[in-house]
Design a protein around this motif. Structure first.
Motif, PDB file in Angstrom:
ATOM      1  N   TYR A  18      41.811  12.257  26.364  1.00  0.00           N
ATOM      2  CA  TYR A  18      43.165  12.063  25.857  1.00  0.00           C
ATOM      3  C   TYR A  18      43.909  13.390  25.988  1.00  0.00           C
ATOM      4  N   TYR A  19      45.183  13.286  26.320  1.00  0.00           N
ATOM      5  CA  TYR A  19      46.032  14.468  26.404  1.00  0.00           C
ATOM      6  C   TYR A  19      47.370  14.185  25.738  1.00  0.00           C
ATOM      7  N   ILE A  20      47.936  15.193  25.120  1.00  0.00           N
ATOM      8  CA  ILE A  20      49.302  15.036  24.661  1.00  0.00           C
ATOM      9  C   ILE A  20      50.221  15.174  25.876  1.00  0.00           C
ATOM     10  N   ASP A  21      51.421  14.654  25.737  1.00  0.00           N
ATOM     11  CA  ASP A  21      52.333  14.583  26.883  1.00  0.00           C
ATOM     12  C   ASP A  21      52.634  15.948  27.486  1.00  0.00           C
ATOM     13  N   SER A  22      52.729  16.961  26.648  1.00  0.00           N
ATOM     14  CA  SER A  22      53.168  18.269  27.150  1.00  0.00           C
ATOM     15  C   SER A  22      52.146  18.943  28.056  1.00  0.00           C
ATOM     16  N   VAL A  23      50.911  18.480  28.047  1.00  0.00           N
ATOM     17  CA  VAL A  23      49.891  19.087  28.913  1.00  0.00           C
ATOM     18  C   VAL A  23      49.363  18.105  29.955  1.00  0.00           C
TER      19      VAL A  23
END
Length: 124
Positions: free
Chosen positions: A59-64
């Motif tokens: 999982y990744y947050i959008d900014s990365v």
């Protein structure tokens, strides 16, 4: 004794890359989720990427998303964070944390074990 030790931080120019490592010991690696958090000066700590070691889900947050890649080497009980196209907004102390779970999560209060952090500084 559970230990998480981060390494790989440093100073890099904008557009550059770094690979962070989180070496773990003292627990059954396969049963855990490992998350990378970061805390910039004056800001709250945020979970940016998570991996469940048992199946490699991520999982990744959008900014990365699209710039960072999380991976694990189960033979070495180590999780990596490959960070590409870094910008000044990525400057922070980066921490890895572990919780006994096979579910992805990035809420700070769900993590029981923490490393000491490694500084990443991106110059413009």
């Amino acid at each position: 004794e559970v230990q998480l030790v981060e390494s790989g931080g440093g100073l890099v120019q904008a557009g550059g890359s770094l690979r962070l490592s989180c070496a773990t010991s003292g627990f059954t690696f396969d049963n855990y989720a490992i998350t990378w958090f970061r805390q910039a000066s004056g800001k709250e700590r945020e979970g940016i990427s998570c991996i469940t070691v048992s199946d490699g889900s991520t999982y990744y947050i959008d900014s990365v998303k699209g710039r960072f890649t999380i991976s694990s080497d189960n033979a070495k009980n180590t999780v990596y964070l490959q960070m590409n196209n870094l910008g000044p907004g990525d400057t922070a102390v980066y921490y890895c944390a572990a919780r006994r779970s096979t579910i992805l999560a990035t809420a700070e209060n769900e993590y029981h074990f923490w490393g000491q952090g490694t500084q990443v500084t991106v110059s413009s």
